[in-house]
Scaffold this motif. Structure first.
Motif, short mmCIF file in Angstrom:
data_model
loop_
_atom_site.label_atom_id
_atom_site.label_comp_id
_atom_site.label_asym_id
_atom_site.label_seq_id
_atom_site.Cartn_x
_atom_site.Cartn_y
_atom_site.Cartn_z
N PHE A 1 0.69 -1.52 -0.01
CA PHE A 1 0.34 -0.17 0.35
C PHE A 1 1.18 0.68 0.31
CE2 PHE A 1 -3.58 2.41 3.19
CZ PHE A 1 -3.66 3.30 1.58
N VAL A 2 0.94 1.73 -1.22
CA VAL A 2 1.97 3.66 -1.15
C VAL A 2 0.88 4.22 -1.13
CG1 VAL A 2 3.43 4.25 -2.79
CG2 VAL A 2 3.71 1.29 -2.59
N ILE A 3 1.64 5.28 -0.50
CA ILE A 3 1.08 6.29 -0.87
C ILE A 3 2.04 7.91 -1.30
CG2 ILE A 3 -0.35 8.24 0.75
CD1 ILE A 3 -1.59 6.04 2.64
N ALA A 4 1.78 8.74 -1.98
CA ALA A 4 2.83 9.79 -1.95
C ALA A 4 1.31 10.57 -2.20
CB ALA A 4 3.34 9.08 -3.58
N ARG A 5 2.60 11.99 -2.37
CA ARG A 5 1.23 13.33 -1.91
C ARG A 5 2.55 13.76 -3.89
NH1 ARG A 5 -0.69 16.15 1.27
NH2 ARG A 5 -0.28 15.28 3.35
N LYS A 6 1.77 14.98 -4.35
CA LYS A 6 2.44 15.58 -5.76
C LYS A 6 3.72 16.33 -4.49
CE LYS A 6 0.34 18.48 -9.03
NZ LYS A 6 -1.18 18.78 -10.42
N ASN A 7 4.31 16.40 -5.88
CA ASN A 7 5.18 17.95 -5.13
C ASN A 7 5.56 19.34 -6.26
OD1 ASN A 7 6.90 16.51 -3.20
ND2 ASN A 7 8.12 15.46 -5.07
N GLY A 8 5.47 19.94 -5.49
CA GLY A 8 4.95 21.56 -6.55
C GLY A 8 3.22 21.57 -7.12
N GLY A 9 3.34 22.64 -7.52
CA GLY A 9 1.89 22.97 -8.13
C GLY A 9 2.01 24.46 -7.08
#
Length: 243
Positions: free
Chosen positions: A235-243
């Motif tokens: 189960f992998v959780i990642a966050r968007k960088n930048g934006g």
């Protein structure tokens, strides 16, 4: 995306195990909520939504939940099940060609990325479709796990041609980082499942023991649930960088 529901390569009867799948989704939502502020104000998009079981649980926590799948019968089931709920939007089609008129705070791919011919393009589009600091959540098998190495081609997640891609923790994290995400958490999670479906895979798909499976069904295995964590399903959780 998953094309087979009910008697195909993965499931005996997907709909019959609805409450089991919803129980697993509740656990995943609980983990995700630790990374999402004010979820009642947030929007979610599920790639490969199947029968809409995740959506049924997610609308209890989020402002709106969208889903898409290429299985027309699955989408029809989801629409009938959810009815005219104003918080849910169920769509038939290919995510890569699906035009979205606003951005989301969470995009989920539950047991979907392994079915994709071009997973990188899906992750790229998810990045574009997410709000600043949006979250992507993925579950899939870990071919780098000890169980996968020990089992080889008998590994439970080794299912060509149904599964087209196989990831390790390292390779999936690398893909997400390359596409602009920061990985927040990688874990091996417990899953509830029916003993019926587990034995169907072992006795009917992996070996030729259908008569034994049929006998076990007659004596009531469909009513039995099991909990499993072989540390080969991540189960992998990642966050968007930048934006």
């Amino acid at each position: 995306m998953i094309k087979t529901f009910g008697g195909g390569a993965d499931y005996t009867d997907y709909a019959a195990d609805k409450e089991i799948y919803k129980s697993n989704f509740r656990k995943r939502i609980k983990e995700l909520l630790a990374f999402i502020d004010n979820p009642i104000e947030k929007s979610v998009f599920e790639i490969g939504c199947a029968y809409g079981f995740f959506i049924e649980e997610a609308i209890k926590h989020f402002n709106e939940v969208w889903g898409i799948d290429i299985s027309e019968p699955a989408i029809e089931y989801a629409k009938n099940s959810l009815g005219k709920n104003p918080k849910a939007s169920i769509n038939f089609g290919d995510y890569l060609s699906f035009e979205i008129d606003h951005k989301f705070d969470l995009i989920c791919m539950w047991d979907t990325i392994e079915h994709l011919q071009e997973p990188g393009k899906f992750v790229e589009k998810a990045f574009r479709d997410l709000n600043s600091n949006g979250i992507i959540a993925i579950t899939t098998g870990d071919i780098g796990s000890l169980n996968a190495h020990l089992r080889g081609k008998k590994w439970r997640q080794y299912k060509p041609p149904v599964h087209l891609q196989y990831f390790t923790k390292k390779s999936l994290k690398r893909l997400l980082v390359q596409k602009g995400f920061k990985v927040l958490k990688v874990s091996y999670i417990w899953n509830e499942m029916s003993l019926n479906n587990a034995l169907y895979i072992i006795l009917c798909i992996r070996s030729n023991h259908k008569k034994l499976y049929d006998f076990l069904v007659k004596i009531g295995i469909k009513k039995i649930k099991i909990y499993i964590n072989l540390r080969d399903y991540m189960f992998v959780i990642a966050r968007k960088n930048g934006g």
